[in-house]
Design a protein around this motif. Sequence first.
Motif, PDB file in Angstrom:
ATOM      1  N   ILE A 197       0.846  -1.201   0.000  1.00 16.78           N
ATOM      2  CA  ILE A 197       0.000   0.000   0.000  1.00 16.78           C
ATOM      3  C   ILE A 197       0.876   1.245   0.000  1.00 16.78           C
ATOM      4  N   LEU A 198       1.900   1.259   0.829  1.00 17.15           N
ATOM      5  CA  LEU A 198       2.793   2.417   0.901  1.00 17.15           C
ATOM      6  C   LEU A 198       3.537   2.641  -0.409  1.00 17.15           C
ATOM      7  N   ARG A 199       3.978   1.552  -1.041  1.00 15.30           N
ATOM      8  CA  ARG A 199       4.669   1.705  -2.344  1.00 15.30           C
ATOM      9  C   ARG A 199       3.730   2.333  -3.370  1.00 15.30           C
ATOM     10  N   GLU A 200       2.482   1.907  -3.387  1.00 15.19           N
ATOM     11  CA  GLU A 200       1.516   2.471  -4.334  1.00 15.19           C
ATOM     12  C   GLU A 200       1.245   3.943  -4.019  1.00 15.19           C
ATOM     13  N   LEU A 201       1.150   4.276  -2.745  1.00 11.80           N
ATOM     14  CA  LEU A 201       0.909   5.680  -2.368  1.00 11.80           C
ATOM     15  C   LEU A 201       2.100   6.568  -2.720  1.00 11.80           C
ATOM     16  N   GLN A 202       3.308   6.025  -2.660  1.00 11.02           N
ATOM     17  CA  GLN A 202       4.470   6.810  -3.057  1.00 11.02           C
ATOM     18  C   GLN A 202       4.433   7.121  -4.544  1.00 11.02           C
ATOM     19  N   THR A 203       3.859   6.224  -5.318  1.00  9.19           N
ATOM     20  CA  THR A 203       3.737   6.444  -6.757  1.00  9.19           C
ATOM     21  C   THR A 203       2.599   7.401  -7.062  1.00  9.19           C
ATOM     22  N   ASP A 204       1.476   7.230  -6.380  1.00  9.47           N
ATOM     23  CA  ASP A 204       0.302   8.082  -6.601  1.00  9.47           C
ATOM     24  C   ASP A 204      -0.444   8.228  -5.282  1.00  9.47           C
ATOM     25  N   GLY A 205      -0.203   9.335  -4.606  1.00 11.67           N
ATOM     26  CA  GLY A 205      -0.820   9.576  -3.303  1.00 11.67           C
ATOM     27  C   GLY A 205      -2.323   9.788  -3.353  1.00 11.67           C
ATOM     28  N   ARG A 206      -2.864   9.950  -4.546  1.00 18.30           N
ATOM     29  CA  ARG A 206      -4.311  10.181  -4.686  1.00 18.30           C
ATOM     30  C   ARG A 206      -5.024   8.993  -5.316  1.00 18.30           C
ATOM     31  N   ILE A 207      -4.378   7.842  -5.324  1.00 18.62           N
ATOM     32  CA  ILE A 207      -4.965   6.666  -5.959  1.00 18.62           C
ATOM     33  C   ILE A 207      -6.312   6.333  -5.316  1.00 18.62           C
ATOM     34  N   LEU A 223      -5.430   1.173   5.060  1.00 22.35           N
ATOM     35  CA  LEU A 223      -4.806   2.491   5.058  1.00 22.35           C
ATOM     36  C   LEU A 223      -5.292   3.307   6.251  1.00 22.35           C
ATOM     37  N   GLN A 224      -6.563   3.224   6.575  1.00 20.42           N
ATOM     38  CA  GLN A 224      -7.074   3.973   7.720  1.00 20.42           C
ATOM     39  C   GLN A 224      -6.396   3.524   9.009  1.00 20.42           C
ATOM     40  N   ARG A 225      -6.144   2.216   9.141  1.00 18.61           N
ATOM     41  CA  ARG A 225      -5.441   1.703  10.320  1.00 18.61           C
ATOM     42  C   ARG A 225      -4.021   2.280  10.385  1.00 18.61           C
ATOM     43  N   LEU A 226      -3.341   2.342   9.251  1.00 16.72           N
ATOM     44  CA  LEU A 226      -1.999   2.922   9.219  1.00 16.72           C
ATOM     45  C   LEU A 226      -2.022   4.405   9.573  1.00 16.72           C
ATOM     46  N   LEU A 227      -3.026   5.106   9.090  1.00 16.57           N
ATOM     47  CA  LEU A 227      -3.157   6.532   9.411  1.00 16.57           C
ATOM     48  C   LEU A 227      -3.489   6.735  10.886  1.00 16.57           C
ATOM     49  N   ASP A 228      -4.415   5.939  11.402  1.00 14.96           N
ATOM     50  CA  ASP A 228      -4.813   6.061  12.807  1.00 14.96           C
ATOM     51  C   ASP A 228      -3.660   5.766  13.764  1.00 14.96           C
ATOM     52  N   SER A 229      -2.793   4.834  13.378  1.00 19.18           N
ATOM     53  CA  SER A 229      -1.663   4.476  14.229  1.00 19.18           C
ATOM     54  C   SER A 229      -0.513   5.473  14.096  1.00 19.18           C
ATOM     55  N   THR A 264      12.199  16.584 -11.157  1.00 16.21           N
ATOM     56  CA  THR A 264      11.789  16.747  -9.775  1.00 16.21           C
ATOM     57  C   THR A 264      12.506  15.717  -8.919  1.00 16.21           C
ATOM     58  N   HIS A 265      12.694  16.056  -7.674  1.00 16.33           N
ATOM     59  CA  HIS A 265      13.217  15.042  -6.767  1.00 16.33           C
ATOM     60  C   HIS A 265      12.055  14.579  -5.906  1.00 16.33           C
ATOM     61  N   ARG A 266      12.060  13.302  -5.609  1.00 17.22           N
ATOM     62  CA  ARG A 266      10.959  12.714  -4.865  1.00 17.22           C
ATOM     63  C   ARG A 266      11.482  12.188  -3.548  1.00 17.22           C
ATOM     64  N   PHE A 267      10.644  12.251  -2.556  1.00 23.23           N
ATOM     65  CA  PHE A 267      10.997  11.763  -1.244  1.00 23.23           C
ATOM     66  C   PHE A 267      10.415  10.346  -1.111  1.00 23.23           C
ATOM     67  N   LEU A 268      11.243   9.364  -1.413  1.00 27.17           N
ATOM     68  CA  LEU A 268      10.805   7.972  -1.348  1.00 27.17           C
ATOM     69  C   LEU A 268      11.625   7.245  -0.296  1.00 27.17           C
ATOM     70  N   TRP A 269      10.944   6.446   0.475  1.00 26.98           N
ATOM     71  CA  TRP A 269      11.626   5.626   1.457  1.00 26.98           C
ATOM     72  C   TRP A 269      11.336   4.178   1.149  1.00 26.98           C
ATOM     73  N   ASP A 270      12.354   3.372   1.286  1.00 28.79           N
ATOM     74  CA  ASP A 270      12.204   1.959   1.017  1.00 28.79           C
ATOM     75  C   ASP A 270      11.294   1.352   2.077  1.00 28.79           C
ATOM     76  N   VAL A 271      10.161   0.881   1.636  1.00 34.79           N
ATOM     77  CA  VAL A 271       9.217   0.276   2.566  1.00 34.79           C
ATOM     78  C   VAL A 271       9.226  -1.248   2.438  1.00 34.79           C
ATOM     79  N   GLY A 272      10.256  -1.748   1.784  1.00 31.47           N
ATOM     80  CA  GLY A 272      10.412  -3.201   1.668  1.00 31.47           C
ATOM     81  C   GLY A 272       9.863  -3.751   0.402  1.00 31.47           C
TER      82      GLY A 272
END
Length: 146
Positions: free
Chosen positions: A8-18, A38-44, A138-146
């Motif tokens: 989910i995080l990898r997809e959001l890094q590609t398109d945060g509005r998916i 995603l809501q659980r990740l946001l809530d936590s 552009t430079h993108r802020f991507l973090w390796d999420v595995g």
Amino acid sequence: MDEIDRAILRELQTDGRIAYADLGPKVGLSASAARQRLQRLLDSRAVQVVGVTDPMAMGGQAMALLGIGVDGDPRTVADALAERPEVVYSVLTSGGFDLFAEVVAPGPKDLLDFVNDVVRPLEGVREIQSFPYFGIHTHRFLWDVG
């Protein structure tokens, strides 16, 4: 955080509005299950979805990372820099510099003027090393999420 969360995080890094309807199938879930995950990740607070501007697209043509050495408390200098619109971010470090600041300016002369007229006069600034970059992408802020 499991592999589906990371997907989910990898997809959001590609398109945060998916859309959830598109996200779910990409990560092996239904749209509603993807929304719940995603809501659980946001809530936590493990994840935060934010918009990031591209300084180059907003008129900046010259960027630099400034390594700054400070006599005294570097937080004072970092706070002063954080108030400036030219500063994308400032961070305290424990390495060879006391802090780093990324700055963006309309052009190379403006960048030089910012360093000489704004940063150097700040109380406590002992040294500045500039690492300029003039990107066309552009430079993108991507973090390796595995």
